[in-house]
Design a protein around this motif. Structure first.
Motif, PDB file in Angstrom:
ATOM      1  N   ILE A   1      51.457  25.481  46.405  1.00 40.59           N
ATOM      2  CA  ILE A   1      51.400  25.110  44.985  1.00 40.59           C
ATOM      3  C   ILE A   1      50.018  24.573  44.598  1.00 40.59           C
ATOM      4  O   ILE A   1      49.867  23.836  43.625  1.00 40.59           O
ATOM      5  CB  ILE A   1      52.480  24.072  44.628  1.00 40.59           C
ATOM      6  CG1 ILE A   1      52.369  22.827  45.511  1.00 40.59           C
ATOM      7  CG2 ILE A   1      53.854  24.686  44.747  1.00 40.59           C
ATOM      8  CD1 ILE A   1      53.388  21.756  45.155  1.00 40.59           C
ATOM      9  N   GLY A   2      49.031  24.914  45.411  1.00 41.77           N
ATOM     10  CA  GLY A   2      47.654  24.639  45.020  1.00 41.77           C
ATOM     11  C   GLY A   2      46.994  23.438  45.640  1.00 41.77           C
ATOM     12  O   GLY A   2      45.817  23.169  45.370  1.00 41.77           O
TER      13      GLY A   2
ATOM     14  N   LYS B   1      59.085  28.799  41.985  1.00 42.57           N
ATOM     15  CA  LYS B   1      58.985  30.232  41.695  1.00 42.57           C
ATOM     16  C   LYS B   1      57.922  30.509  40.632  1.00 42.57           C
ATOM     17  O   LYS B   1      57.113  31.433  40.768  1.00 42.57           O
ATOM     18  CB  LYS B   1      60.336  30.780  41.220  1.00 42.57           C
ATOM     19  CG  LYS B   1      60.276  32.237  40.753  1.00 42.57           C
ATOM     20  CD  LYS B   1      61.649  32.724  40.326  1.00 42.57           C
ATOM     21  CE  LYS B   1      61.570  34.127  39.735  1.00 42.57           C
ATOM     22  NZ  LYS B   1      61.011  35.115  40.664  1.00 42.57           N
ATOM     23  N   TYR B   2      57.908  29.693  39.588  1.00 44.35           N
ATOM     24  CA  TYR B   2      57.041  29.986  38.445  1.00 44.35           C
ATOM     25  C   TYR B   2      55.678  29.301  38.510  1.00 44.35           C
ATOM     26  O   TYR B   2      54.738  29.720  37.832  1.00 44.35           O
ATOM     27  CB  TYR B   2      57.736  29.595  37.147  1.00 44.35           C
ATOM     28  CG  TYR B   2      58.902  30.505  36.809  1.00 44.35           C
ATOM     29  CD1 TYR B   2      58.684  31.785  36.303  1.00 44.35           C
ATOM     30  CD2 TYR B   2      60.217  30.089  37.018  1.00 44.35           C
ATOM     31  CE1 TYR B   2      59.753  32.627  36.007  1.00 44.35           C
ATOM     32  CE2 TYR B   2      61.293  30.930  36.715  1.00 44.35           C
ATOM     33  CZ  TYR B   2      61.049  32.192  36.222  1.00 44.35           C
ATOM     34  OH  TYR B   2      62.101  33.025  35.928  1.00 44.35           O
ATOM     35  N   TYR B   3      55.561  28.243  39.329  1.00 48.76           N
ATOM     36  CA  TYR B   3      54.301  27.495  39.317  1.00 48.76           C
ATOM     37  C   TYR B   3      53.597  27.427  40.671  1.00 48.76           C
ATOM     38  O   TYR B   3      52.528  26.842  40.772  1.00 48.76           O
ATOM     39  CB  TYR B   3      54.554  26.069  38.819  1.00 48.76           C
ATOM     40  CG  TYR B   3      55.098  26.015  37.410  1.00 48.76           C
ATOM     41  CD1 TYR B   3      54.296  26.361  36.328  1.00 48.76           C
ATOM     42  CD2 TYR B   3      56.406  25.631  37.175  1.00 48.76           C
ATOM     43  CE1 TYR B   3      54.793  26.321  35.031  1.00 48.76           C
ATOM     44  CE2 TYR B   3      56.919  25.586  35.882  1.00 48.76           C
ATOM     45  CZ  TYR B   3      56.111  25.938  34.810  1.00 48.76           C
ATOM     46  OH  TYR B   3      56.610  25.897  33.547  1.00 48.76           O
ATOM     47  N   ALA B   4      54.197  28.025  41.708  1.00 51.28           N
ATOM     48  CA  ALA B   4      53.615  27.936  43.048  1.00 51.28           C
ATOM     49  C   ALA B   4      52.190  28.489  43.090  1.00 51.28           C
ATOM     50  O   ALA B   4      51.289  27.877  43.659  1.00 51.28           O
ATOM     51  CB  ALA B   4      54.501  28.658  44.063  1.00 51.28           C
ATOM     52  N   ASN B   5      51.987  29.625  42.521  1.00 52.56           N
ATOM     53  CA  ASN B   5      50.665  30.271  42.580  1.00 52.56           C
ATOM     54  C   ASN B   5      49.983  30.338  41.214  1.00 52.56           C
ATOM     55  O   ASN B   5      49.150  31.205  40.960  1.00 52.56           O
ATOM     56  CB  ASN B   5      50.822  31.689  43.154  1.00 52.56           C
ATOM     57  CG  ASN B   5      51.352  31.679  44.575  1.00 52.56           C
ATOM     58  OD1 ASN B   5      50.821  30.979  45.426  1.00 52.56           O
ATOM     59  ND2 ASN B   5      52.413  32.448  44.830  1.00 52.56           N
ATOM     60  N   SER B   6      50.363  29.411  40.355  1.00 51.78           N
ATOM     61  CA  SER B   6      49.787  29.420  39.007  1.00 51.78           C
ATOM     62  C   SER B   6      48.666  28.386  38.899  1.00 51.78           C
ATOM     63  O   SER B   6      48.343  27.690  39.861  1.00 51.78           O
ATOM     64  CB  SER B   6      50.887  29.095  37.979  1.00 51.78           C
ATOM     65  OG  SER B   6      51.242  27.728  38.058  1.00 51.78           O
ATOM     66  N   THR B   7      48.096  28.296  37.728  1.00 52.20           N
ATOM     67  CA  THR B   7      47.049  27.303  37.466  1.00 52.20           C
ATOM     68  C   THR B   7      47.585  26.163  36.602  1.00 52.20           C
ATOM     69  O   THR B   7      46.819  25.315  36.150  1.00 52.20           O
ATOM     70  CB  THR B   7      45.865  27.972  36.747  1.00 52.20           C
ATOM     71  OG1 THR B   7      46.322  28.573  35.525  1.00 52.20           O
ATOM     72  CG2 THR B   7      45.217  29.023  37.637  1.00 52.20           C
ATOM     73  N   ASN B   8      48.884  26.156  36.392  1.00 48.28           N
ATOM     74  CA  ASN B   8      49.520  25.126  35.581  1.00 48.28           C
ATOM     75  C   ASN B   8      49.694  23.854  36.419  1.00 48.28           C
ATOM     76  O   ASN B   8      50.603  23.744  37.233  1.00 48.28           O
ATOM     77  CB  ASN B   8      50.880  25.618  35.073  1.00 48.28           C
ATOM     78  CG  ASN B   8      51.493  24.684  34.040  1.00 48.28           C
ATOM     79  OD1 ASN B   8      51.442  23.459  34.173  1.00 48.28           O
ATOM     80  ND2 ASN B   8      52.077  25.271  33.006  1.00 48.28           N
TER      81      ASN B   8
ATOM     82  N   VAL C   1      50.524  20.839  35.532  1.00 45.33           N
ATOM     83  CA  VAL C   1      51.715  20.058  35.197  1.00 45.33           C
ATOM     84  C   VAL C   1      52.938  20.602  35.941  1.00 45.33           C
ATOM     85  O   VAL C   1      53.717  19.857  36.543  1.00 45.33           O
ATOM     86  CB  VAL C   1      51.970  20.062  33.676  1.00 45.33           C
ATOM     87  CG1 VAL C   1      53.282  19.344  33.346  1.00 45.33           C
ATOM     88  CG2 VAL C   1      50.816  19.402  32.947  1.00 45.33           C
ATOM     89  N   GLY C   2      53.088  21.927  35.907  1.00 46.38           N
ATOM     90  CA  GLY C   2      54.202  22.539  36.623  1.00 46.38           C
ATOM     91  C   GLY C   2      54.123  22.309  38.116  1.00 46.38           C
ATOM     92  O   GLY C   2      55.139  22.050  38.784  1.00 46.38           O
ATOM     93  N   GLN C   3      52.919  22.387  38.676  1.00 41.72           N
ATOM     94  CA  GLN C   3      52.739  22.134  40.113  1.00 41.72           C
ATOM     95  C   GLN C   3      53.050  20.677  40.449  1.00 41.72           C
ATOM     96  O   GLN C   3      53.631  20.379  41.488  1.00 41.72           O
ATOM     97  CB  GLN C   3      51.325  22.490  40.521  1.00 41.72           C
ATOM     98  CG  GLN C   3      51.030  23.980  40.473  1.00 41.72           C
ATOM     99  CD  GLN C   3      49.586  24.307  40.797  1.00 41.72           C
ATOM    100  OE1 GLN C   3      48.721  23.429  40.768  1.00 41.72           O
ATOM    101  NE2 GLN C   3      49.318  25.566  41.109  1.00 41.72           N
ATOM    102  N   GLY C   4      52.676  19.777  39.541  1.00 45.86           N
ATOM    103  CA  GLY C   4      52.965  18.364  39.749  1.00 45.86           C
ATOM    104  C   GLY C   4      54.457  18.092  39.777  1.00 45.86           C
ATOM    105  O   GLY C   4      54.938  17.312  40.618  1.00 45.86           O
TER     106      GLY C   4
END
Length: 425
Positions: free
Chosen positions: A285-286, A342-349, A351-354
């Motif tokens: 998740i980053g 699912k939706y934030y694991a590989n994203s740049t969001n 907040v979602g990763q947090g």
């Protein structure tokens, strides 16, 4: 409490610390950059084998714990488990190839399963009655503390250069094992086990040493010895004599099903997946570099805090309600974790990763609030009743339902109130 009692209790609980540390250290080990590089970047299947071989060995050790604890005695079985834990730690620390490392994992897993099955029984059997409940509860807290310690050691190990970053944390597994091996030379054998073997004079001498008042008054110690002796005689009269009676009697079948399924569902909550693969989850998740280990160290502290909170209310409200409500909360948390990962694991969001990280932390907090790390075994013993729970082994080992004696049930056996309650049954 006399210093000797305190000494015995402290060393007896070291087994729980070993259990927690050895179970948790692999997570940060997998998070070290030099570990996969040294072993030629193992595949996902091989990483799974690193985790599962330990759990498999743990299950076998737990399975053997009941038999060896009765056959060899509590003290010698713990000594054997500690020695194997030391050997397993050495094999992992000095591993030059993956087969050597996996053998070390299996040996260490077997040892930890053995420690979990026997050390807690021993601790309950030698603890003074007035602090017996506290000492049994402390084992749960020490498991969580050992796990948290392993995460912090893994973090600080990352500052070492080269392969020392993962070898040093693995090598520290040796320390509690050595402490327990040395301490056992001064610890007494379980008086309960000695009585079960017909060695009454030895059992009486141990009880006198453990429970004699500082003033020299032996009244309480003598009463404790007589009560324990009567308890064992009673168990021999009413106990289930064979495994088949667990299946042929309808009420026993129902209790067996309840006891086994409770432990199976406990493991299928996903707690081991979160604990073992947390560093991979954080990386996905980053979170990068050493920050993964910092987050992992913070994650380890959640269980300690939550377990400590749980111990303040669990005896007041019982076990059933916390298990019920925390199971619902865990279900909701896992659903949210799946969606966010699912939706934030590989994203740049960010907040979602947090929030994804938050759901992982909350999972650990909820899990420990329900006291699912150990003391639910008390409830299993109470479900079975003394004629079954004292003589049969139905429990948990690592990844599922296997076989072990109920330590908390044995603790209750030595309380003076227990004999009266048994008569009522």
């Amino acid at each position: 409490m006399r210093k000797y009692n305190l000494y015995c209790c402290v060393f007896a609980t070291t087994g729980s610390l070993i259990y927690g540390y050895d179970s948790g250290i692999i997570s940060t080990t997998l998070g070290q950059k030099t570990f996969p590089a040294y072993f030629n970047n193992p595949s996902d299947n091989l990483i799974g084998a690193i985790v599962s071989t330990y759990s498999g060995g743990q299950g076998l050790g737990n399975l053997a714990g009941g038999y060896l604890g009765d056959k060899l005695g509590r003290k010698r079985t713990i000594w054997l488990a500690s020695t194997l834990a030391l050997a397993g730690a050495i094999l992992q620390t000095a591993a030059v190839n993956m087969p050597m490392f996996l053998v070390g994992r299996i040996v260490a897993g077997f040892a930890i399963g053995l420690v979990y099955a026997v050390a807690s029984i021993y601790n309950a059997e030698i603890a003074p009655p007035k602090i017996r409940g506290v000492m049994v509860a402390m084992q749960t807290l020490l498991i969580a503390s050992g796990y948290a310690l392993s995460n912090w050691v893994g973090l600080f190990g990352s500052f070492a250069s080269g392969n020392a970053s993962w070898r040093i944390p693995l090598g520290i597994q040796c320390l509690p094992a050595v402490i327990l091996i040395i301490g056992l030379f001064w610890l007494p054998e379980s008086p309960r086990w000695l009585l079960m073997q017909g060695r009454e004079s030895e059992a009486q001498a141990v009880i006198m040493k453990l429970h004699e008042e500082a003033s020299g008054d032996k009244t309480f110690a003598e009463a404790e010895f007589n009560q324990m002796k009567q308890q064992i005689e009673y168990e021999r009269e009413v106990s289930v004599k064979s495994w088949t009676q667990l299946f042929t009697k309808p009420s026993n079948r129902r209790r067996l099903l309840l006891g086994v399924l409770l432990q199976v569902f406990l493991q299928t909550t996903g707690v081991n997946v979160v604990n073992y693969y947390q560093t991979q989850i954080f990386s996905s998740i980053g979170i990068q570099g050493r920050n993964v280990l910092w987050v992992s160290a913070a994650f380890g502290m959640i269980g300690v805090i939550s377990t400590a909170i749980c111990l303040t209310y669990i005896d007041k409200v019982g076990r059933r309600k916390p298990l019920f409500y925390t199971s619902i909360a865990l279900t909701i948390d896992m659903i949210l974790l799946m969606v966010f990962s699912k939706y934030y694991a590989n994203s740049t969001n960010k907040v979602g990763q947090g929030f994804t990280v938050a759901w992982i932390f909350i999972f650990s907090f909820i899990f420990s609030l329900g006291e699912t790390k150990g003391k639910t075994l008390e409830e299993i013993a109470e479900v079975f009743g003394d004629h079954v729970a004292f003589t049969e082994y139905v429990g948990t080992a690592g990844n599922g339902a296997t076989v072990t004696r109920k330590e908390a049930n044995l603790a209750a056996a030595a309380d003076e109130v227990e004999h009266d309650s048994i008569k009522e049954k």
